[in-house]
Design an enzyme around this catalytic site. Sequence first.
Site, PDB file in Angstrom:
ATOM      1  N   THR A  85       4.705   2.648   4.120  1.00  0.00           N
ATOM      2  CA  THR A  85       6.225   2.861   4.579  1.00  0.00           C
ATOM      3  C   THR A  85       7.188   2.535   3.197  1.00  0.00           C
ATOM      4  OG1 THR A  85       6.487   0.639   5.620  1.00  0.00           O
ATOM      5  CG2 THR A  85       5.964   2.550   6.865  1.00  0.00           C
ATOM      6  N   ASN A 142       0.836  -1.325   0.062  1.00  0.00           N
ATOM      7  CA  ASN A 142      -0.065  -0.074  -0.271  1.00  0.00           C
ATOM      8  C   ASN A 142       0.669   1.133  -0.258  1.00  0.00           C
ATOM      9  OD1 ASN A 142       0.963  -0.106   2.477  1.00  0.00           O
ATOM     10  ND2 ASN A 142      -1.060  -0.123   3.592  1.00  0.00           N
ATOM     11  N   TYR A 170       3.554  -3.271  17.485  1.00  0.00           N
ATOM     12  CA  TYR A 170       4.342  -4.046  16.681  1.00  0.00           C
ATOM     13  C   TYR A 170       4.829  -5.381  17.450  1.00  0.00           C
ATOM     14  CZ  TYR A 170       8.456  -4.731  13.597  1.00  0.00           C
ATOM     15  OH  TYR A 170       9.244  -5.312  12.761  1.00  0.00           O
ATOM     16  N   LYS A 181      -1.768 -21.833  -1.969  1.00  0.00           N
ATOM     17  CA  LYS A 181      -2.224 -23.062  -2.290  1.00  0.00           C
ATOM     18  C   LYS A 181      -1.940 -24.183  -1.297  1.00  0.00           C
ATOM     19  CE  LYS A 181      -1.090 -22.878  -7.311  1.00  0.00           C
ATOM     20  NZ  LYS A 181      -0.064 -23.224  -8.193  1.00  0.00           N
TER      21      LYS A 181
END
Length: 332
Positions: free
Chosen positions: A38, A35, A145, A106
């Site tokens: 960062t 996205n 985090y 998968k």
Amino acid sequence: MKKVLVAGGAGFLGSHLCDRLLNRTDIEKLVVVDNLWTGREANISHIRDPRFQFVRSDVENLQTSDKFDEVYHLASPASPPWYMKEPKRTISANLIGAFRLLDLLKKGGRFCFTSSSEVYGDPLVSPQPESYKGQVDCTGPRSSYDESKRCTESLLFEMQRTQGLDVKIVRPFNVYGPRTRPDDGRAVSNFVAQALTGRPITVFGDGLQSRSWGYVDDIIDGFARYFWMNETDYRGPLNVGNDREIAVLEVAQYISRLMGGIPIVFEPSPPHDPTNRRPDLTNANYVMPEWSCAISYEEGVAKTLDWFRQDMKITAAEVAEAGSRRLAKAGR
Ligand code: UDP
């Protein structure tokens, strides 16, 4: 031929991993989802390979009908100021991101996750073996985090235990090097960016806290060897780092000297700043005996400086000018 997905592939570590993946001849398609929170498009703009595809999206919401043989989950900020600013988003990227990525694997595929040495918190044991449970505060400002890395590890190891999922998890220690953002905020990149722009180097606290600084090429080499390894009886998380532990102040002083004596200023410590960090590499040496960190921090920092100088388009003349402005301001 394999289809591979790298979440966070435009980031610092993710983009280096993509470069290694594209050297493999058994891959027919490599999709990066990022996205650009960062990560930076510039980190992947050199890739011209027809097998490569970039999708700009949050990993949690990735829309695709494809299934992948190998999934690499590196979609997370890693710098304290970035993840502390957006804790909910950090937890989501790691944990909800992992849920979404598991859907895209998968049957029989391999799931690789980049955890962190932050799972050890502020360790009371040094060096830290993978078996050390850590000293982490789930109510603290680093918890988005630390705890989301821990919880994602938990999810994946439980999938391994209950469903036989092929899982490979690494715990990198303080990685630095080319393709870190200039505004990343972590120690080496901050010091280098400050030095190049003639600003003082900011050392938090007394600088005696230590880290084990790993140059990105060494660390990615360790990731690649472990992630792509089929013949191993090792199933746990793996520390990947340089076990030479150096105080923050020493790194700052080295960069200051390299740049002709940039001043160092001391600022308050960030909250819950760990006092030390050093990997126990017994398991890494067992799993990949031919791997080691070959690049010293002196060499790695010098390479990082060169790269930042180019990335920030800073010429030697500008560095000199910033230096003379600084001296003039100091009245010398
Ligand atoms: N640090 C510092 N000055 C900076 C940035 C970081 O002194 O401009 C210190 C920070 O307080 C910590 C160490 O360097 O003690 C490593 O910080 P970093 O953010 O790179 O990584 P982490 O804290 O996640 O290990």
